[in-house]
Design a protein around this motif. Structure first.
Motif, PDB file in Angstrom:
ATOM      1  N   ALA A   1      -0.464   6.011   9.987  1.00  0.00           N
ATOM      2  CA  ALA A   1      -0.456   4.669   9.390  1.00  0.00           C
ATOM      3  C   ALA A   1       0.685   4.529   8.397  1.00  0.00           C
ATOM      4  O   ALA A   1       1.370   3.485   8.352  1.00  0.00           O
ATOM      5  CB  ALA A   1      -1.794   4.393   8.704  1.00  0.00           C
ATOM      6  N   ALA A   2       0.939   5.553   7.587  1.00  0.00           N
ATOM      7  CA  ALA A   2       2.008   5.489   6.583  1.00  0.00           C
ATOM      8  C   ALA A   2       3.380   5.439   7.236  1.00  0.00           C
ATOM      9  O   ALA A   2       4.271   4.695   6.798  1.00  0.00           O
ATOM     10  CB  ALA A   2       1.898   6.692   5.645  1.00  0.00           C
TER      11      ALA A   2
ATOM     12  N   ASP B   1      -0.681   4.360  -1.235  1.00  0.00           N
ATOM     13  CA  ASP B   1      -1.611   5.494  -1.194  1.00  0.00           C
ATOM     14  C   ASP B   1      -2.437   5.373   0.084  1.00  0.00           C
ATOM     15  O   ASP B   1      -3.279   4.486   0.214  1.00  0.00           O
ATOM     16  CB  ASP B   1      -2.522   5.472  -2.418  1.00  0.00           C
ATOM     17  N   TYR B   2      -2.185   6.276   1.036  1.00  0.00           N
ATOM     18  CA  TYR B   2      -2.846   6.214   2.343  1.00  0.00           C
ATOM     19  C   TYR B   2      -3.941   7.261   2.505  1.00  0.00           C
ATOM     20  O   TYR B   2      -4.543   7.355   3.572  1.00  0.00           O
ATOM     21  CB  TYR B   2      -1.808   6.369   3.464  1.00  0.00           C
TER      22      TYR B   2
ATOM     23  N   ASP C   1      -4.035   9.087   8.536  1.00  0.00           N
ATOM     24  CA  ASP C   1      -3.370   8.552   7.345  1.00  0.00           C
ATOM     25  C   ASP C   1      -1.851   8.652   7.476  1.00  0.00           C
ATOM     26  O   ASP C   1      -1.121   7.730   7.089  1.00  0.00           O
ATOM     27  CB  ASP C   1      -3.836   9.309   6.102  1.00  0.00           C
TER      28      ASP C   1
ATOM     29  N   TRP D   1       3.969   2.049   8.661  1.00  0.00           N
ATOM     30  CA  TRP D   1       4.288   1.104   7.581  1.00  0.00           C
ATOM     31  C   TRP D   1       5.731   1.282   7.134  1.00  0.00           C
ATOM     32  O   TRP D   1       6.478   0.307   7.008  1.00  0.00           O
ATOM     33  CB  TRP D   1       3.345   1.332   6.406  1.00  0.00           C
TER      34      TRP D   1
ATOM     35  N   ILE E   1       0.852  -1.185   0.000  1.00  0.00           N
ATOM     36  CA  ILE E   1       0.000   0.000   0.000  1.00  0.00           C
ATOM     37  C   ILE E   1       0.888   1.235   0.000  1.00  0.00           C
ATOM     38  O   ILE E   1       1.690   1.445   0.908  1.00  0.00           O
ATOM     39  CB  ILE E   1      -0.940   0.009   1.217  1.00  0.00           C
TER      40      ILE E   1
ATOM     41  N   THR F   1      -7.424   8.941   2.523  1.00  0.00           N
ATOM     42  CA  THR F   1      -8.780   8.394   2.604  1.00  0.00           C
ATOM     43  C   THR F   1      -9.796   9.524   2.723  1.00  0.00           C
ATOM     44  O   THR F   1      -9.465  10.673   2.976  1.00  0.00           O
ATOM     45  CB  THR F   1      -8.922   7.474   3.837  1.00  0.00           C
TER      46      THR F   1
ATOM     47  N   VAL G   1       0.208  10.693   1.144  1.00  0.00           N
ATOM     48  CA  VAL G   1      -0.458  10.989   2.414  1.00  0.00           C
ATOM     49  C   VAL G   1      -1.158  12.349   2.380  1.00  0.00           C
ATOM     50  O   VAL G   1      -1.859  12.708   3.325  1.00  0.00           O
ATOM     51  CB  VAL G   1       0.534  10.962   3.595  1.00  0.00           C
TER      52      VAL G   1
ATOM     53  N   ARG H   1      -7.487   3.379   0.764  1.00  0.00           N
ATOM     54  CA  ARG H   1      -6.086   3.101   0.504  1.00  0.00           C
ATOM     55  C   ARG H   1      -5.935   2.103  -0.635  1.00  0.00           C
ATOM     56  O   ARG H   1      -6.752   1.211  -0.813  1.00  0.00           O
ATOM     57  CB  ARG H   1      -5.429   2.572   1.781  1.00  0.00           C
TER      58      ARG H   1
END
Length: 884
Positions: A452-453, A368-369, A449, A456, A366, A371, A433, A384
């Motif tokens: 989360a990115a 593209d975070y 977002d 990751w 993933i 949303t 993001v 995402r």
């Protein structure tokens, strides 16, 4: 970020005002005894008021300071608020009441300044009848700065750091309204190393209504599922972000439709109430709003200037490529931004030709975070996905390809087509993001977002640098956790220091384990917009459109990759931009070259980078640390630093400077060691005679206590000195110097924050003003007393109206709220007198951290309606404030 506010309240009749001021509620109800409420309002040390405000002109008591010979004296460290306008006139009529403003084109001040002192002018033209043109002059050696109309948007800032003087030297400060007005301003004078001296407005961070970031229990282990988290937090849904952090949403309605300004303000107030409730909910360890942030670019110029990369020789990049000829090969740079230009957005590929071959191969990860409503890419679910293509902003002109520009600076290929990046063979991870705000069309992202990115990216073994050319978030604990995880996973996190030109902390750049990067122009001079202070670890080329410092005939813009989506299919392009967004990827690229020089092995880590930075091994000294941090990144010095082997341990201090006052005569000074695994033997410590530093020898890291000996110090003087700590590193004797200053207070009777209007305000949502009086400063304070007030709960507030627009407590004006500014609480008036109430008035505003991590939404002052009485004073009928 700019926020829109609404002004509320209902007009009271004169009969009601009389009832509130008399001995009855108008219906025979009881009232409190005479002198029902009394107290004092202390004035913050160093506060002064312009001697000819619009309020003074209204009363005919203005004392001119329009010439150098009439300059008002200021304390060595202090703050003064003022008013200027090139023209006279009236504000728009409101409820039948008209407020006038006077012409006052110039103010002069006199102050003694020393080397490294900071002088800051912040201009607040909101409500101006004509856009102001402002000139700010600092006269001792002829320095003058100027900003034309519209500079900085709603408000703008000038900063000047004193240099070239020995000892305290008289300076004249001149502020001129060359056109337009009226406007308010605040002029701050701070000693070298002072922190947050320019914090005169509530921090304008934004957040998504109806959403929050939470951490249930201990590291998220209290609840086993999203449903359990949602139920515990009274949310409609929950989504896991990693590291025990969850994103919760009350209802999808805020994503399903756009809100009016009034609906959005109401939704945000409700969201803050919900977050407060979550913080007291059993099993919830952390709760905060879902903050929004923006890209840190300013003033794009879409001309193809790709052959004018002056930024490369400024940091000695061509020489560094000789030492690191593979251009950072083997290093992965994650650019968390708007994504990447693609000629075919439906595919993973067809990227900008200057980036095509450096983009990581598709692997199902993933990337593209973005949303919700911020996600305007063609994928149907606004969720995402694996394709980080940048859809622009769907405008026919001037679409933003911010992430493409940032990526080009860091890893643009050496392919003979266009530009070349700092590390032209590093691997690019374009992580989306930042989306687009549908209302403002600006690049905006949300903290859920981003968190989360980052979590990751921290787990990806092939990512070594995370570039964040974004900012404007609040001091988010959840974001701090994500950044700390990345740092502990050996990812260097680099962030833009912000474009507000102030010393207010900007996140994520201000986090201790993030490299905050400020911007310089073609002559290595701080860009006019670049932030200073605690958000800046070092500086790099960021450009300044108002300068041609390298005298090449072109504005100092940073040229990089761009896109053109006004045609179909979209075409690659180039653009010149300015901003700390452009400065940050220079540092990310240099780190990739350093990893190549070090063998891309464990020899170089983020901790090692900070050690080298603190030792001066990576930068050139170009100015004072307040503006430039450790200095300007130097690519050849940086690659040589790791190629030369281990660096000797160095010692640093936290805080980097000590400031004492009447209320704070003792502080801790922590001596830190870089790298953290080393220790250093502490030698002799010397300090000024008026300062005692308790020292027991031993080794650093260590915390010492410094205490001011107040005997013999006079209150109206500023005392300066240096704490020198000698230490031994690898057999070499070195010295760490920490600036120190103390000012116990002003000369007695000199404090003045302007005429104050003291109000009792209703505690309902309307926040109507029920009782009011006017007080003047005497003996460094204001005294107030309300008689015959009806028993009940009120908000007690006070402030100045220096621009005579009918509002007190606006940005740039003094404000006092009971019990603490920014956190008003009701005061209860009963049948017995309430005396000895104490407040403090100030031109400064509390930070978000001081307000419990929650921003103040919808506040723009307390509203006055003019009615001329026998003394020519204003009579207040109502107040404006969105409910907190």
């Amino acid at each position: 970020m700019t926020q829109s506010f609404m002004r509320y309240g209902v007009l009271f009749s004169f009969a009601l005002l009389t009832a509130c001021s008399g001995g009855s509620d108008g219906e025979g109800g009881p009232v409190a005894d005479p002198d029902a409420l009394s107290g004092i309002i202390s004035i913050e040390s160093g506060s002064r008021i312009d001697s000819d405000t619009a309020d003074d002109f209204r009363l005919g008591v203005a004392r001119t300071n329009d010439r150098a010979a009439e300059a008002q004296p200021l304390p060595d460290t202090g703050i003064v608020a003022g008013y200027l306008s090139q023209q006279q006139g009236s504000y728009p009529a409101n409820d039948g009441q008209t407020f006038n403003f006077a012409a006052d084109a110039q103010d002069f001040y006199q102050v003694e300044l020393s080397e490294g002192d900071l002088v800051a002018l912040q201009v607040f033209p909101e409500g101006a009848q004509a856009p102001p043109e402002v000139r700010f002059g600092v006269f001792q050696n002829g320095n003058v700065e100027r900003c034309e109309a519209g500079c900085g948007g709603d408000s703008f800032t000038f900063t000047y750091v004193v240099s070239g003087v020995s000892g305290p030297t008289p300076h004249t400060l001149a502020i001129t309204a060359e056109a337009g007005g009226p406007f308010r301003y605040v002029l701050s004078v701070a000693a070298a190393g002072a922190s947050s001296s320019m914090n005169v407005s509530y921090e304008g961070v934004d957040f998504r209504p109806g959403e929050a970031i939470v951490m249930p229990g201990t590291r998220g282990q209290a609840f086993s599922s999203a449903g359990a988290v949602a139920q515990a937090t009274s949310a409609a849904e929950a989504r896991y972000l990693g590291e025990g952090i969850w994103h919760v949403r009350q209802t999808p309605v805020y994503l399903a439709r756009s809100l009016s300004a009034a609906e959005r303000a109401q939704a945000k107030r409700q969201t803050l109430d919900w977050v407060r409730e979550l913080r007291s909910t059993p099993g919830v360890e952390l709760a905060e709003p879902n903050f929004l942030y923006e890209s840190q670019q300013v003033t794009p110029d879409t001309n193809p200037l790709y052959d004018l990369q002056w930024n490369h020789p400024l940091i000695s990049l061509p020489t560094a490529w000789l030492v690191a000829p593979n251009g950072g090969f083997g290093t992965g740079i994650a650019v968390l931004d708007t994504g990447l230009f693609s000629a075919d957005p439906s595919l993973y590929g067809q990227w900008h030709p200057d980036l095509e071959d450096n983009v990581v191969e598709p692997s199902g990860r993933i990337l593209d975070y973005v949303t919700g409503s911020l996600d305007i890419d063609p994928e149907p679910d606004q969720g995402r996905d694996q394709n980080p293509h940048d859809p622009g902003n769907q405008q026919s002109q001037n679409s933003s390809f911010h992430g493409t520009h940032v990526a080009g600076i860091a890893v643009g290929m050496d392919n003979g087509i266009g530009i070349i990046g700092v590390a032209p063979q590093a691997t690019l991870f374009p992580v989306r993001v930042l989306g687009v705000d549908p209302e403002t069309q600006r690049n905006v992202g949300s903290s859920d977002d981003l968190i989360a990115a980052i979590n990751w990216a921290a787990d990806q073994a092939d990512i070594h640098v995370i570039n964040l050319s974004l900012g404007g978030l609040g001091p988010s604990d959840a974001l701090q956790n994500a950044v700390t995880k990345a740092f502990n996973q050996n990812k260097l996190v680099v962030a833009a220091a912000g474009n507000q030109g102030t010393d207010q902390l900007t996140y994520p750049a201000a986090f201790s384990n993030v490299v905050g990067v400020g911007a310089v122009d073609g002559a290595a001079v701080r860009a006019s917009y670049s932030n200073i202070g605690g958000s800046v670890n070092l500086v790099a080329p960021g450009g300044d459109a108002n300068r041609d410092a390298n005298q090449d005939g072109n504005a100092d813009l940073i040229v990089s990759a761009w896109g053109n989506d006004s045609v179909s299919p979209p075409r690659p392009n180039y653009a010149g931009l300015q901003g700390t967004s452009m400065a940050a990827p220079h540092v990310a690229g240099v780190y990739a070259l350093m990893r190549e020089a070090a063998g891309a092995g464990p020899e170089l880590t983020p901790k090692g980078f900070f050690t080298l930075l603190s030792s001066g091994s990576l930068t050139d000294e170009v100015g004072n640390p307040t503006e430039y941090g450790e200095g300007l990144i130097n690519a050849i010095k940086s690659v040589n630093a790791v190629g030369d082997g281990p660096t000797s341990p160095v010692m640093g201090a936290s805080p980097s400077a000590l400031q004492f006052s009447r209320s704070q005569t003792s502080q801790d000074l922590t001596l830190r060691v870089y790298p953290e695994t080393e220790s250093i033997v502490i030698g002799p410590i010397t300090s000024p005679g008026w300062l005692t530093v308790i020292q027991e020898g031993g080794t650093a890291p260590k915390t010492l206590t410094a205490t001011v000996n107040t005997g013999g110090l006079t209150e109206d003087n500023l005392y300066r000195g240096v704490v020198s700590v000698e230490y031994t590193s690898d057999g070499e004797i070195r010295t760490l110097e920490v600036p120190v200053s103390v000012q116990l207070g002003d000369e007695s009777g000199s404090r003045d924050a302007g005429r104050h209007y003291v109000l009792l305000v209703s505690t309902d949502e309307e926040r109507n003003t029920l009782v009011q009086q006017v007080v003047e400063a005497q003996n460094d304070r204001y005294e107030f007393s309300f008689a015959d007030v009806e028993p009940g709960e009120y908000f007690l507030v006070a402030g100045s109206d220096i621009d005579n627009n009918g509002f007190i407590c606006e940005t740039g004006e003094a404000c006092a709220e009971y019990p603490v500014n920014g956190l008003p609480e009701p005061i209860v008036i009963g049948d017995s007198p309430l005396s000895g109430v104490e407040l403090t008035t100030s031109f400064r505003r509390p930070t978000i951290s001081a307000m419990g991590g929650l921003p103040r939404i919808g506040f723009e002052g307390y509203r006055l309606l003019k009615e001329t009485g026998p003394a020519g004073e204003k009579t207040v009928r109502r107040v404006s404030e969105d409910k907190q």
